[in-house]
Design a protein around this motif. Structure first.
Motif, PDB file in Angstrom:
ATOM      1  N   ALA A   1       4.948 -62.492 -19.890  1.00 13.63           N
ATOM      2  CA  ALA A   1       5.456 -60.866 -19.973  1.00 13.63           C
ATOM      3  C   ALA A   1       4.731 -60.115 -20.861  1.00 13.63           C
ATOM      4  O   ALA A   1       4.144 -59.097 -20.760  1.00 13.63           O
ATOM      5  CB  ALA A   1       6.982 -61.051 -20.090  1.00 13.63           C
ATOM      6  N   ALA A   2       4.440 -60.885 -22.100  1.00  8.33           N
ATOM      7  CA  ALA A   2       3.754 -60.193 -23.259  1.00  8.33           C
ATOM      8  C   ALA A   2       2.369 -60.015 -22.704  1.00  8.33           C
ATOM      9  O   ALA A   2       1.661 -58.841 -22.885  1.00  8.33           O
ATOM     10  CB  ALA A   2       3.970 -60.978 -24.448  1.00  8.33           C
ATOM     11  N   ARG A   3       1.660 -60.943 -21.847  1.00  5.55           N
ATOM     12  CA  ARG A   3       0.211 -60.728 -21.534  1.00  5.55           C
ATOM     13  C   ARG A   3       0.264 -59.529 -20.409  1.00  5.55           C
ATOM     14  O   ARG A   3      -0.800 -59.069 -20.214  1.00  5.55           O
ATOM     15  CB  ARG A   3      -0.136 -61.973 -20.845  1.00  5.55           C
TER      16      ARG A   3
ATOM     17  N   LEU B   1      12.688 -71.256 -14.272  1.00  7.74           N
ATOM     18  CA  LEU B   1      11.484 -70.677 -14.791  1.00  7.74           C
ATOM     19  C   LEU B   1      10.440 -70.461 -13.784  1.00  7.74           C
ATOM     20  O   LEU B   1       9.674 -69.411 -13.959  1.00  7.74           O
ATOM     21  CB  LEU B   1      11.057 -71.634 -16.014  1.00  7.74           C
ATOM     22  N   ASP B   2      10.319 -71.271 -12.667  1.00  7.12           N
ATOM     23  CA  ASP B   2       9.212 -71.096 -11.880  1.00  7.12           C
ATOM     24  C   ASP B   2       9.490 -69.643 -11.112  1.00  7.12           C
ATOM     25  O   ASP B   2       8.528 -68.960 -10.741  1.00  7.12           O
ATOM     26  CB  ASP B   2       9.142 -72.316 -10.810  1.00  7.12           C
ATOM     27  N   VAL B   3      10.663 -69.478 -10.795  1.00  9.01           N
ATOM     28  CA  VAL B   3      11.013 -68.215 -10.047  1.00  9.01           C
ATOM     29  C   VAL B   3      10.610 -67.007 -11.265  1.00  9.01           C
ATOM     30  O   VAL B   3       9.982 -65.892 -10.606  1.00  9.01           O
ATOM     31  CB  VAL B   3      12.426 -68.025  -9.764  1.00  9.01           C
ATOM     32  N   ILE B   4      11.029 -66.977 -12.364  1.00 15.24           N
ATOM     33  CA  ILE B   4      10.927 -66.141 -13.441  1.00 15.24           C
ATOM     34  C   ILE B   4       9.040 -65.888 -13.500  1.00 15.24           C
ATOM     35  O   ILE B   4       8.842 -64.499 -13.362  1.00 15.24           O
ATOM     36  CB  ILE B   4      11.392 -66.301 -14.642  1.00 15.24           C
ATOM     37  N   LEU B   5       8.600 -66.854 -13.550  1.00 13.65           N
ATOM     38  CA  LEU B   5       7.086 -66.719 -13.880  1.00 13.65           C
ATOM     39  C   LEU B   5       6.380 -66.208 -12.445  1.00 13.65           C
ATOM     40  O   LEU B   5       5.480 -65.362 -12.468  1.00 13.65           O
ATOM     41  CB  LEU B   5       6.568 -68.078 -14.178  1.00 13.65           C
ATOM     42  N   ALA B   6       6.846 -66.448 -11.350  1.00 17.50           N
ATOM     43  CA  ALA B   6       6.402 -65.901 -10.095  1.00 17.50           C
ATOM     44  C   ALA B   6       6.527 -64.426 -10.008  1.00 17.50           C
ATOM     45  O   ALA B   6       5.780 -63.778  -9.609  1.00 17.50           O
ATOM     46  CB  ALA B   6       6.720 -66.774  -8.964  1.00 17.50           C
ATOM     47  N   ALA B   7       7.708 -64.078 -10.603  1.00 19.35           N
ATOM     48  CA  ALA B   7       7.932 -62.629 -10.568  1.00 19.35           C
ATOM     49  C   ALA B   7       7.119 -61.566 -11.436  1.00 19.35           C
ATOM     50  O   ALA B   7       6.724 -60.781 -11.158  1.00 19.35           O
ATOM     51  CB  ALA B   7       9.641 -62.344 -10.718  1.00 19.35           C
TER      52      ALA B   7
ATOM     53  N   GLY C   1       3.695 -54.483  -9.419  1.00 18.38           N
ATOM     54  CA  GLY C   1       4.312 -55.559 -10.185  1.00 18.38           C
ATOM     55  C   GLY C   1       5.656 -54.996 -10.803  1.00 18.38           C
ATOM     56  O   GLY C   1       6.080 -53.880 -10.566  1.00 18.38           O
ATOM     57  N   PHE C   2       6.100 -55.784 -11.801  1.00 20.08           N
ATOM     58  CA  PHE C   2       7.357 -55.287 -12.586  1.00 20.08           C
ATOM     59  C   PHE C   2       6.976 -54.776 -13.985  1.00 20.08           C
ATOM     60  O   PHE C   2       5.949 -55.166 -14.549  1.00 20.08           O
ATOM     61  CB  PHE C   2       8.159 -56.186 -12.781  1.00 20.08           C
ATOM     62  N   ASP C   3       7.875 -53.721 -14.404  1.00 19.01           N
ATOM     63  CA  ASP C   3       7.575 -53.257 -15.637  1.00 19.01           C
ATOM     64  C   ASP C   3       8.296 -53.985 -16.910  1.00 19.01           C
ATOM     65  O   ASP C   3       7.805 -53.939 -17.998  1.00 19.01           O
ATOM     66  CB  ASP C   3       7.838 -51.684 -15.691  1.00 19.01           C
ATOM     67  N   TYR C   4       9.550 -54.586 -16.541  1.00 20.08           N
ATOM     68  CA  TYR C   4      10.127 -55.119 -17.545  1.00 20.08           C
ATOM     69  C   TYR C   4      11.107 -56.468 -16.890  1.00 20.08           C
ATOM     70  O   TYR C   4      11.186 -56.459 -15.594  1.00 20.08           O
ATOM     71  CB  TYR C   4      11.138 -54.220 -18.167  1.00 20.08           C
ATOM     72  N   VAL C   5      11.662 -57.285 -17.785  1.00 12.62           N
ATOM     73  CA  VAL C   5      12.479 -58.422 -17.188  1.00 12.62           C
ATOM     74  C   VAL C   5      13.514 -58.408 -18.268  1.00 12.62           C
ATOM     75  O   VAL C   5      13.148 -58.438 -19.295  1.00 12.62           O
ATOM     76  CB  VAL C   5      11.514 -59.624 -17.005  1.00 12.62           C
ATOM     77  N   ASN C   6      14.878 -58.758 -17.754  1.00  9.39           N
ATOM     78  CA  ASN C   6      15.998 -58.925 -18.429  1.00  9.39           C
ATOM     79  C   ASN C   6      16.100 -60.740 -17.953  1.00  9.39           C
ATOM     80  O   ASN C   6      16.360 -61.227 -16.948  1.00  9.39           O
ATOM     81  CB  ASN C   6      17.048 -58.460 -17.765  1.00  9.39           C
TER      82      ASN C   6
END
Length: 187
Positions: free
Chosen positions: A150-152, A114-120, A128-133
């Motif tokens: 991601a919603a925010r 989760l910490d890596v996902i949240l950092a990305a 930044g990124f437009d979407y996440v899988n």
């Protein structure tokens, strides 16, 4: 053809999925390009030039001029995150591909913590990124904070591997089998 006729138009593949890009390339030629959404993924590299070269190989195999969705495949640890978001890294290279008209939206896929996902998700340099899988399921809700983040940021969210890596339903625990009886947990 039947899938597209029914409205299933998102074709998702990756460089790392064996020969799938080569198999899809000739098939994709049978459809008007504007009728399908093509997503492919390439793993982040220490050298962004190699990352871009691999992306161009994917375009060649898919036999298309651009992809709608391009993900940095497998931001699963801090090293891959750094390769992606460092100044001049793979995210910056992917954003350049957007400028060149080769990519419409840039995202990332992850099986990471989760910490890596949240950092990305929270990274905003280079657009930044437009979407996440990512993984999230009724029986595995650990990544819910990532979905909220991601919603925010108004990012798209694709839930991946619902019955396999994430849901682990191909070999479910006996307790889950019992709770789902008479149906199999996948059902």
């Amino acid at each position: 053809h039947r899938a597209v006729e029914l409205g299933i138009n998102h074709i998702e593949t990756a460089r790392g999925y064996g020969s799938s890009e080569r198999q899809l390339g000739p098939v994709l030629q049978q459809f008007p390009r504007e009728k399908i959404v093509i997503q492919t993924k390439t793993g982040p590299q220490a050298d962004p030039r190699k990352f871009v070269a691999e992306f161009h190989e994917s375009l060649d195999r898919l036999q298309v001029d651009y992809v709608d969705l391009f993900a940095l495949h497998g931001i699963n640890n801090h090293e891959c995150l750094w390769w992606s978001v460092r100044p001049g890294g793979c995210l910056a290279a992917a954003r350049q591909l957007v400028q060149e008209g080769k990519v419409r939206h840039v995202g990332f896929s992850t099986h990471g913590p989760l910490d890596v996902i949240l950092a990305a998700i929270n990274h905003q340099a280079d657009g930044g990124f437009d979407y996440v899988n990512l993984h999230w399921y009724y029986i595995f809700q650990d990544n819910w904070p990532a979905i909220e983040a991601a919603a925010r940021r108004d990012m798209g969210v694709f839930i991946i591997s619902p019955t396999d890596k994430g849901g682990m339903l191909h070999k479910p625990p006996e307790r889950l089998v019992q709770l789902c009886a008479p149906l199999h947990p996948i059902v």
